[in-house]
Design an enzyme around this catalytic site. Structure first.
Site, PDB file in Angstrom:
ATOM      1  N   SER A  86     -17.142  21.893  12.881  1.00 33.09           N
ATOM      2  CA  SER A  86     -17.624  21.598  14.224  1.00 33.09           C
ATOM      3  C   SER A  86     -19.139  21.356  14.172  1.00 33.09           C
ATOM      4  CB  SER A  86     -17.242  22.732  15.179  1.00 33.09           C
ATOM      5  OG  SER A  86     -17.439  22.365  16.518  1.00 33.09           O
ATOM      6  N   ASP A  97      -7.507  17.393  18.984  1.00 35.70           N
ATOM      7  CA  ASP A  97      -8.706  18.198  19.225  1.00 35.70           C
ATOM      8  C   ASP A  97      -9.174  18.002  20.671  1.00 35.70           C
ATOM      9  OD1 ASP A  97     -11.467  19.123  19.253  1.00 35.70           O
ATOM     10  OD2 ASP A  97     -11.373  19.093  17.071  1.00 35.70           O
ATOM     11  N   HIS A 118      -8.801  22.246  18.053  1.00 35.29           N
ATOM     12  CA  HIS A 118     -10.136  22.507  17.524  1.00 35.29           C
ATOM     13  C   HIS A 118     -10.286  23.934  16.997  1.00 35.29           C
ATOM     14  CE1 HIS A 118     -14.362  21.447  17.023  1.00 35.29           C
ATOM     15  NE2 HIS A 118     -14.649  22.669  17.444  1.00 35.29           N
TER      16      HIS A 118
END
Length: 418
Positions: free
Chosen positions: A191, A334, A366
């Site tokens: 991320s 996601d 995610h």
């Protein structure tokens, strides 16, 4: 490699960890501009939280070192070095893990959040490092840089790469380690940490060509910051673009000028508030906020200002092709990072000649992909450390697979070359 003549040890305070913004350990010394990038300024041994204090870890140290900011000016940054108790045969291997700091406040910096006694309940860092213990179990040393620098400029381009690479230089020069110039180095992040890892991979050939980086794992690496900011604005994760703006204004004077001229009092108050909030608290507090309501003119018009167009172009990853092999992992469903943005980032890298293995996972989202992809990432990095050839191809998870962990294990076997 930089000499260690400037290393100065600092004993941790008996009262426990202090926020970096208030801790003299992080103070830049006079004459920092004469130091070489990665040169150590001071060091101290630290105790890590119990979720790190496993049998895989023996000692942890923090290093403050000279680095470089977005504008090429000298600055300081810190990294946390964790040494495994049980090492692999042969030379010690080094993994640099870039965490998802995703905030402006220094309470989210890994060097603070990982320490015993730190008030880090609303930060991401301690949770994701449970995954990185896999690297310690393999006998690798781990460097965990504060890649945002002391300004907490989340979202800024290039400088997360500089701070990551200089953290590696500092780790290799540290007296308590036995690294050499030939030490193999792996990069990994997810991320916001995946974005920082991408910048490190892009900057390495020109900024730190002497480092033997064998591969980088980019987990959900954002792909297109402008796209992410616009897509998340007004939604459940609207706090992320608000925090990004609060961080970027610290390094882009043009953005700060736009905020001064066009932000409403309400908008300025919200930006000031979010600067002091840890990641998870900020996401909850600013859910469904619309940045357009912070301005006295339409958001679309602000984004068309020449200085904003230039800044957004500067934020985009993929215009410099890494020379090291990459493993990119992205969830198709996601809810934070668009798979289409990451698809285009991978395409740009491949067009520049980078060898990329791309896993598009259809089963996770995610938050679950990082732990599920942990075995895959460590297995892929093990292959790079051992000099096995990479299979650069796309692998898409099979929808409907009953056990995602079986799927990840299967992908790992397909990626490995015995």
């Amino acid at each position: 490699m930089t000499a260690n003549a400037t290393q100065v040890s600092v004993t941790p305070a008996a009262i426990g960890p202090v926020l970096p913004a208030e801790d003299r350990f992080y103070a830049a010394p006079a004459g920092v501009d004469v130091l070489a990038p990665g040169e150590i300024i001071r060091s101290r041994q630290v105790d890590l939280k119990t979720n790190w204090a496993s049998h895989h870890r023996s000692d942890a140290w923090q290093l403050l070192y000279r680095s470089t900011d977005l504008h090429g000016e000298p600055s300081v940054a810190a990294t946390t070095i964790v040494l495994p108790r049980k090492r692999t045969d042969g030379p010690l291997r080094l993994l640099s893990f870039q965490s998802a700091i995703d905030a402006v406040t220094t309470c989210c910096f890994p060097s603070y959040a990982l320490q015993t006694g730190a008030q880090s309940a609303h930060t991401i860092v301690p949770m994701e490092f449970l995954v990185v213990r896999r690297a310690l179990a393999k006998g690798w040393a781990v460097s965990i840089p504060d890649h945002e620098g002391m300004l907490g400029a989340w979202g800024a381009p290039r400088e997360p790469g500089y701070r990551t690479l200089d953290g590696i230089r500092a780790a290799m020069a540290f007296d308590e380690t036995d690294f050499s110039a030939e030490t193999p180095i792996g990069l990994w992040g997810y991320s916001g940490g995946g974005m920082a890892t991408a910048w490190a991979a892009e900057m390495a050939p020109s900024y730190a060509p002497e480092l033997d980086i064998v591969g980088a794992v980019l987990g959900s690496p954002v792909g297109d910051m402008k796209s992410a900011l616009l897509r998340l604005n007004g939604g459940l994760h609207a706090g992320l673009p608000v925090m990004a703006i609060a961080g970027l204004r610290r390094v882009y004077p043009e953005l700060d000028k736009v905020i001064v001229e066009h932000a409403t009092d309400h908008g300025r108050e919200n930006l000031a508030e979010i600067e002091n909030l840890p990641t998870l608290q900020a996401i909850r507090r600013f859910a469904h906020h619309d940045i357009g309501k912070y301005l006295d003119m339409p958001l679309a018009d602000v984004l068309e200002l020449p200085e904003m167009v230039e800044m957004m172009r500067d934020l985009e990853l993929g215009h410099t092709a890494p020379t090291v092999p990459l493993l990119v992992v992205q969830a198709v469903h996601d809810e934070i990072i668009s798979v289409a943005d990451v698809d285009r980032q991978v395409e740009r890298y491949r067009a520049g000649g980078t060898r990329v293995t791309y896993v598009r996972d259809q089963l996770s989202e995610h938050y679950s992909l990082l732990p599920l992809s942990g075995p895959l990432a460590v297995g892929w990095l093990t292959d790079r450390f051992e000099g096995r050839p990479q299979q650069g191809r796309d692998l898409t998870a099979i929808a409907g697979q009953r056990n995602p962990r079986d799927q990840i294990a299967r992908l790992r076997r397909r990626l490995s070359v015995a």
